[in-house]
Design a protein around this motif. Sequence first.
Motif, PDB file in Angstrom:
ATOM      1  N   TRP A   4       0.851  -1.186   0.000  1.00 10.86           N
ATOM      2  CA  TRP A   4       0.000   0.000   0.000  1.00 10.86           C
ATOM      3  C   TRP A   4       0.884   1.232   0.000  1.00 10.86           C
ATOM      4  N   THR A   6       1.053   5.794  -0.148  1.00  9.27           N
ATOM      5  CA  THR A   6       0.411   7.096  -0.087  1.00  9.27           C
ATOM      6  C   THR A   6       0.450   7.719  -1.485  1.00  9.27           C
ATOM      7  N   ARG A  47      -7.844   2.076   1.263  1.00  5.39           N
ATOM      8  CA  ARG A  47      -8.339   1.784   2.600  1.00  5.39           C
ATOM      9  C   ARG A  47      -7.894   2.884   3.551  1.00  5.39           C
ATOM     10  N   THR A  49      -6.475   4.339   6.957  1.00  6.33           N
ATOM     11  CA  THR A  49      -5.529   3.930   7.984  1.00  6.33           C
ATOM     12  C   THR A  49      -5.303   5.099   8.929  1.00  6.33           C
ATOM     13  N   THR A  50      -4.619   4.871  10.013  1.00  4.01           N
ATOM     14  CA  THR A  50      -4.461   5.883  11.053  1.00  4.01           C
ATOM     15  C   THR A  50      -3.003   6.025  11.442  1.00  4.01           C
ATOM     16  N   GLU A  56      -6.272  10.315  10.457  1.00  7.53           N
ATOM     17  CA  GLU A  56      -6.696   9.325   9.470  1.00  7.53           C
ATOM     18  C   GLU A  56      -6.314   9.767   8.058  1.00  7.53           C
ATOM     19  N   TYR A  58      -5.863   7.965   3.707  1.00  4.53           N
ATOM     20  CA  TYR A  58      -6.061   6.814   2.833  1.00  4.53           C
ATOM     21  C   TYR A  58      -4.745   6.377   2.201  1.00  4.53           C
ATOM     22  N   VAL A  59      -4.575   5.055   2.079  1.00  7.81           N
ATOM     23  CA  VAL A  59      -3.476   4.489   1.308  1.00  7.81           C
ATOM     24  C   VAL A  59      -4.077   3.720   0.143  1.00  7.81           C
ATOM     25  N   SER A 122       4.687  -7.234  11.315  1.00 10.09           N
ATOM     26  CA  SER A 122       3.931  -6.254  12.089  1.00 10.09           C
ATOM     27  C   SER A 122       4.803  -5.571  13.135  1.00 10.09           C
ATOM     28  N   ARG A 226       4.991   0.069   5.869  1.00 13.86           N
ATOM     29  CA  ARG A 226       3.764   0.831   6.044  1.00 13.86           C
ATOM     30  C   ARG A 226       2.527  -0.065   5.905  1.00 13.86           C
ATOM     31  N   ALA A 230      -0.347  -0.838   8.707  1.00 13.22           N
ATOM     32  CA  ALA A 230      -1.759  -0.525   8.470  1.00 13.22           C
ATOM     33  C   ALA A 230      -2.646  -1.757   8.579  1.00 13.22           C
TER      34      ALA A 230
END
Length: 231
Positions: A4, A6, A47, A49-50, A56, A58-59, A122, A226, A230
């Motif tokens: 994913w 940006t 989606r 993500t934070t 918040e 989006y990616v 993770s 990333r 996420a």
Amino acid sequence: MAAWSTQTQLGKQIGLDARQVGARLSELGLKSGSAATEAAVTKGLARLTTMRDGTEFYVWSTAEVLTLLGGPRETAPPAATAAESAFDLVYATDGSAIRNPGPTGWAWVNQRTGETGAGGLSHGTNNIGELLALQYALEHAGPEGDLLVRADSQYVINIATTWGRGWQRRGWKKADGKVPENLEIVKAILALLDARTGRTEFQWVKGHAGDHFNEIVDQLANAQARAAGAA
């Protein structure tokens, strides 16, 4: 694991800035204002993500969205240097960790073929990412042929060439008697090196200095870190 990105990361691969990418996404019906459209989310192209501070954003699914945007910008890879030409195989490796420790990524690229491999965890560290990149590059390269590994991590190069062998001789202990960090990965790397029938050498590359293949693995490893964060 899917990668994913940006808008900024997507733009770097197609020669656009983040605002231009946003405009293209809107034209494709994937973005409305600052948010991804319901269709984009439903199709798995975007989606929410934070960030750590709760912000918040989006990616975007890297491969699929890049294809919709016209694909990565085509740039010719540099010709092999005289030193690289002396090897049958040349691989670049890199690792990345967000917040270190935190979500971690690793990546390698075969400089001869352009083939890449990448993955994420993770939770890990930058050093773990760097070590895994080398481990999986060695696995992919196989035991035959003279191999040059190019990395921007002195830690990894020192482990593969000197430190790891010293720990091995001392029964997997450092000079102070402590157990080395990331020992299982270190053992796997040394076993892969021992299994090679061709010579294996390492070259340190200055990171973030414009080296074509170092930039590729840096971007891949960062994207995987990333994505892992996420997930």
